[in-house]
Write a protein that holds these residues in place. Structure first.
Motif, PDB file in Angstrom:
ATOM      1  N   THR A  15     -69.207 -10.334  60.812  1.00  0.00           N
ATOM      2  CA  THR A  15     -68.934  -8.913  60.910  1.00  0.00           C
ATOM      3  C   THR A  15     -69.984  -8.017  59.975  1.00  0.00           C
ATOM      4  OG1 THR A  15     -67.008  -9.161  61.542  1.00  0.00           O
ATOM      5  CG2 THR A  15     -67.260  -7.066  60.930  1.00  0.00           C
ATOM      6  N   GLN A  16     -69.937  -8.574  58.595  1.00  0.00           N
ATOM      7  CA  GLN A  16     -70.857  -7.756  57.706  1.00  0.00           C
ATOM      8  C   GLN A  16     -72.278  -8.368  57.924  1.00  0.00           C
ATOM      9  OE1 GLN A  16     -69.575  -5.447  55.995  1.00  0.00           O
ATOM     10  NE2 GLN A  16     -67.592  -5.703  56.567  1.00  0.00           N
ATOM     11  N   LEU A 113     -67.539 -13.214  49.943  1.00  0.00           N
ATOM     12  CA  LEU A 113     -66.453 -12.278  50.637  1.00  0.00           C
ATOM     13  C   LEU A 113     -65.247 -12.815  50.166  1.00  0.00           C
ATOM     14  CD1 LEU A 113     -68.016 -11.348  54.088  1.00  0.00           C
ATOM     15  CD2 LEU A 113     -68.369 -10.251  51.729  1.00  0.00           C
ATOM     16  N   ALA A 197     -63.249  -8.485  50.069  1.00  0.00           N
ATOM     17  CA  ALA A 197     -63.518  -8.174  51.518  1.00  0.00           C
ATOM     18  C   ALA A 197     -62.393  -7.691  52.321  1.00  0.00           C
ATOM     19  CB  ALA A 197     -64.023  -9.692  52.015  1.00  0.00           C
ATOM     20  N   VAL A 201     -63.396  -2.687  57.849  1.00  0.00           N
ATOM     21  CA  VAL A 201     -64.676  -3.075  57.905  1.00  0.00           C
ATOM     22  C   VAL A 201     -65.674  -2.154  57.062  1.00  0.00           C
ATOM     23  CG1 VAL A 201     -66.462  -3.748  59.492  1.00  0.00           C
ATOM     24  CG2 VAL A 201     -64.269  -4.323  59.908  1.00  0.00           C
ATOM     25  N   VAL A 204     -65.841  -2.447  53.318  1.00  0.00           N
ATOM     26  CA  VAL A 204     -66.312  -3.737  52.789  1.00  0.00           C
ATOM     27  C   VAL A 204     -68.024  -3.596  52.951  1.00  0.00           C
ATOM     28  CG1 VAL A 204     -66.660  -6.183  53.044  1.00  0.00           C
ATOM     29  CG2 VAL A 204     -64.360  -5.054  53.717  1.00  0.00           C
ATOM     30  N   THR A 205     -68.369  -2.899  54.123  1.00  0.00           N
ATOM     31  CA  THR A 205     -69.894  -2.930  53.994  1.00  0.00           C
ATOM     32  C   THR A 205     -70.615  -2.022  52.957  1.00  0.00           C
ATOM     33  OG1 THR A 205     -69.664  -2.944  56.385  1.00  0.00           O
ATOM     34  CG2 THR A 205     -71.948  -2.089  55.697  1.00  0.00           C
ATOM     35  N   ALA A 208     -70.630  -4.126  49.978  1.00  0.00           N
ATOM     36  CA  ALA A 208     -71.615  -4.894  49.974  1.00  0.00           C
ATOM     37  C   ALA A 208     -72.832  -4.465  49.692  1.00  0.00           C
ATOM     38  CB  ALA A 208     -71.749  -5.539  51.523  1.00  0.00           C
TER      39      ALA A 208
END
Ligand code: ADP
Ligand code: AMP
Length: 217
Positions: A15-16, A113, A197, A201, A204-205, A208
């Motif tokens: 996903t990431q 993650l 993580a 979503v 988390v992005t 990152a």
């Protein structure tokens, strides 16, 4: 930038990887996706890999390393890449270091993650993937607007054969035994950054991308 994502199955690497690879303008290379494409096409590699994948085991190092060597030799990976799901053992990490050293290059960063087993089980149990474009969905956490249909390409979604409860448990055991040691391996090289993580979503992005910025990405 040459980046590796590590983390347990279901941590959100795939996903990431989509977002991070787009952000860095590098190809996303997922060994799991390459194996699955070979399974669908019925190639000898796919037939061999499927036995291991369905059992929650790792495909042997030699097979996997040769496949990645070929993929990294393609033109689009010359200036950078994001590896998702490789390396998964210390011998694979050693082989990757050697392969890159021969090209006069090295990894810039390895991003771990971090997410606990209970969350991983929730994520894997509801994961769905698109047959067409490989986009990853979740029945509860990231559902498409129409059941079983990919919003992005209209393809059919499927549940992976290795996302069944018994196989998930085996994959977590294999991760702890064979893959978790990579955290120490890359930590000792000073290339490791861990990010939380959990949570949405998008959060988390952002974590990152923040982490990448502090390493020049
Ligand atoms: P991995 O590639 O590490 O095995 P995936 O990216 O396939 O993991 O994600 C596993 C499942 O968890 C997918 O169904 C995905 O939609 C879902 N997922 C990913 N990130 C999150 C998140 N931050 N919160 C909730 N679910 C997530
Ligand atoms: P993934 O899509 O990353 O969850 O990978 C799915 C399955 O493909 C794994 O459970 C393994 O059986 C196989 N696989 C993917 N990457 C590797 C790797 N680097 N080494 C060995 N097996 C792998």
């Amino acid at each position: 930038m040459r980046l590796v994502l590590v983390g347990p199955p279901g941590a959100g690497k795939g996903t990431q990887a989509e977002f991070i690879a787009a952000h860095l303008a590098v190809p996303k290379i997922s060994t799991g996706d390459i194996f699955r494409a070979n399974v669908v096409q019925g190639t000898p590699l796919g037939i061999e890999a499927k036995r291991y994948m369905d059992a929650g085991q790792l495909v042997p190092d030699e097979v996997t390393i040769n496949m990645v060597r070929d993929r990294l030799a393609e033109a689009d990976a010359a200036d950078g890449f994001l590896l998702d799901g490789f390396p998964r053992t210390v011998p694979q990490a050693v082989a990757l270091d050697k392969l890159l050293a021969n090209l006069g290059a090295g990894l810039d960063l390895v991003m771990e993650l971090v997410v606990d087993d209970d969350e991983v089980i929730r994520r894997l149990s509801g994961r769905r993937q698109c047959h067409g474009c490989q986009k990853i969905w979740h029945v509860e956490f990231d559902p498409p607007s129409r059941d079983g249909i990919c919003d992005r390409c209209g393809g059919q979604l499927y549940q992976r054969d290795d996302d069944l409860p018994a196989t998930i448990a085996e994959r977590l055991r294999v991760y702890a035994r064979d893959t978790a040691p990579l955290v120490d391996y890359y930590g000792a090289q000073g290339r490791l950054v861990g990010i939380d993580a959990t949570g949405p979503v998008e959060d988390v992005t952002l974590r990152a991308i923040d982490a990448l910025r502090s390493y020049g990405g």
